[in-house]
Scaffold this motif. Structure first.
Motif, mmCIF file in Angstrom:
data_model
loop_
_atom_site.group_PDB
_atom_site.id
_atom_site.type_symbol
_atom_site.label_atom_id
_atom_site.label_comp_id
_atom_site.label_asym_id
_atom_site.label_seq_id
_atom_site.Cartn_x
_atom_site.Cartn_y
_atom_site.Cartn_z
ATOM 1 N N THR A 94 12.984 -59.170 28.839
ATOM 2 C CA THR A 94 11.673 -59.058 29.486
ATOM 3 C C THR A 94 10.584 -58.810 28.452
ATOM 4 O O THR A 94 9.494 -59.395 28.517
ATOM 5 N N GLU A 95 10.887 -57.956 27.475
ATOM 6 C CA GLU A 95 9.911 -57.631 26.437
ATOM 7 C C GLU A 95 9.583 -58.852 25.587
ATOM 8 O O GLU A 95 8.418 -59.102 25.254
ATOM 9 N N LYS A 110 9.751 -61.984 26.413
ATOM 10 C CA LYS A 110 8.974 -62.953 27.194
ATOM 11 C C LYS A 110 7.487 -62.603 27.203
ATOM 12 O O LYS A 110 6.638 -63.477 27.358
ATOM 13 N N GLN A 111 7.197 -61.347 27.024
ATOM 14 C CA GLN A 111 5.800 -60.896 27.029
ATOM 15 C C GLN A 111 5.162 -60.934 25.644
ATOM 16 O O GLN A 111 3.974 -60.650 25.503
ATOM 17 N N ASP A 112 5.940 -61.295 24.652
ATOM 18 C CA ASP A 112 5.438 -61.358 23.281
ATOM 19 C C ASP A 112 4.475 -62.538 23.154
ATOM 20 O O ASP A 112 4.832 -63.683 23.459
ATOM 21 N N SER A 113 3.275 -62.278 22.703
ATOM 22 C CA SER A 113 2.249 -63.330 22.616
ATOM 23 C C SER A 113 2.636 -64.457 21.666
ATOM 24 O O SER A 113 2.143 -65.582 21.798
ATOM 25 N N ALA A 139 4.359 -67.198 23.841
ATOM 26 C CA ALA A 139 3.723 -67.672 25.078
ATOM 27 C C ALA A 139 3.651 -69.199 25.124
ATOM 28 O O ALA A 139 3.816 -69.809 26.191
#
Length: 206
Positions: free
Chosen positions: A187-188, A190-193, A196
């Motif tokens: 989850t972490e 996937k949120q990494d810019s 994206a």
């Protein structure tokens, strides 16, 4: 001349099969000579090996390049998957002949091809472990099942991919990347810019 011989043999092997084509036919259809053929290939068996080796060497070299030129596991995986998918467009005739005629490879040549395929698999499996250690890939996913699933999913492209199809090979590669990374990343991560741009929903917004 070498490329002309290969291109001609690909067409003939696809149409007539490996044993249904003679060196004389290849020479005649390619507009070359027997001397020219044997200058580049010791035998028809070596020609079949070279056809197989072309695309396997390409995808292996691209994988090693992705791993050596990138820092983060997710970026390495994106590059590795993309180059893997693109091989089905770059070497479509070679791959068709591979699946059709690979059983006729002499043991020495079959062993060389198997060695490269195993090396690619090892690179992928090691990358999966690296991603887990870096906290980017989900640790609960079994490495072997995950790796074989990726290989199986992408390899099956040879069965349905058509250059004249609705999606380009680049678009297909993006879909594979999205599917695989959505299942693989934490989850972490996937949120990494930084990552994206690998996901289709973000591409739709740009």
């Amino acid at each position: 001349m070498k490329n002309r011989i290969i291109d001609t043999s690909l067409q003939l092997f696809e149409k007539h099969g490996f044993h249904g084509v003679s060196v004389n036919q290849i020479v005649q259809e390619s507009g070359t000579s027997k001397g020219g053929f044997y200058h580049h290939f010791h035998s028809k068996d070596e020609l079949l090996f070279v056809i197989h080796d072309y695309f396997i060497s390409y995808v292996l070299n691209k994988a090693m390049e992705a791993i050596s030129t990138s820092t983060h596991p997710t970026e390495k995986m994106q590059k590795m998957i993309t180059s893997f998918v693109k091989v089905f467009d770059l070497y479509k005739p070679h791959i068709s002949v591979f699946y059709q005629e690979s059983g006729y490879l002499k043991p020495l040549y079959a062993s060389a091809i198997k060695e490269k395929r195993e090396k690619y698999k090892t690179l992928l499996f090691n990358l999966l472990e690296e991603g887990v250690a870096a906290g980017e890939f989900r640790p609960e996913l079994d490495r072997t099942i995950t790796g074989m699933s990726i290989l199986g999913m992408v390899n099956w492209s040879y069965k349905w991919y058509k250059r004249e199809g609705e999606k380009s090979i680049e678009e297909i590669a993006e879909i594979y990347v999205d599917l695989i990374l959505h299942g693989l990343l934490t989850t972490e991560a996937k949120q990494d810019s930084r990552y994206a741009r690998y996901f289709l929903n973000n591409k739709a917004l740009t």
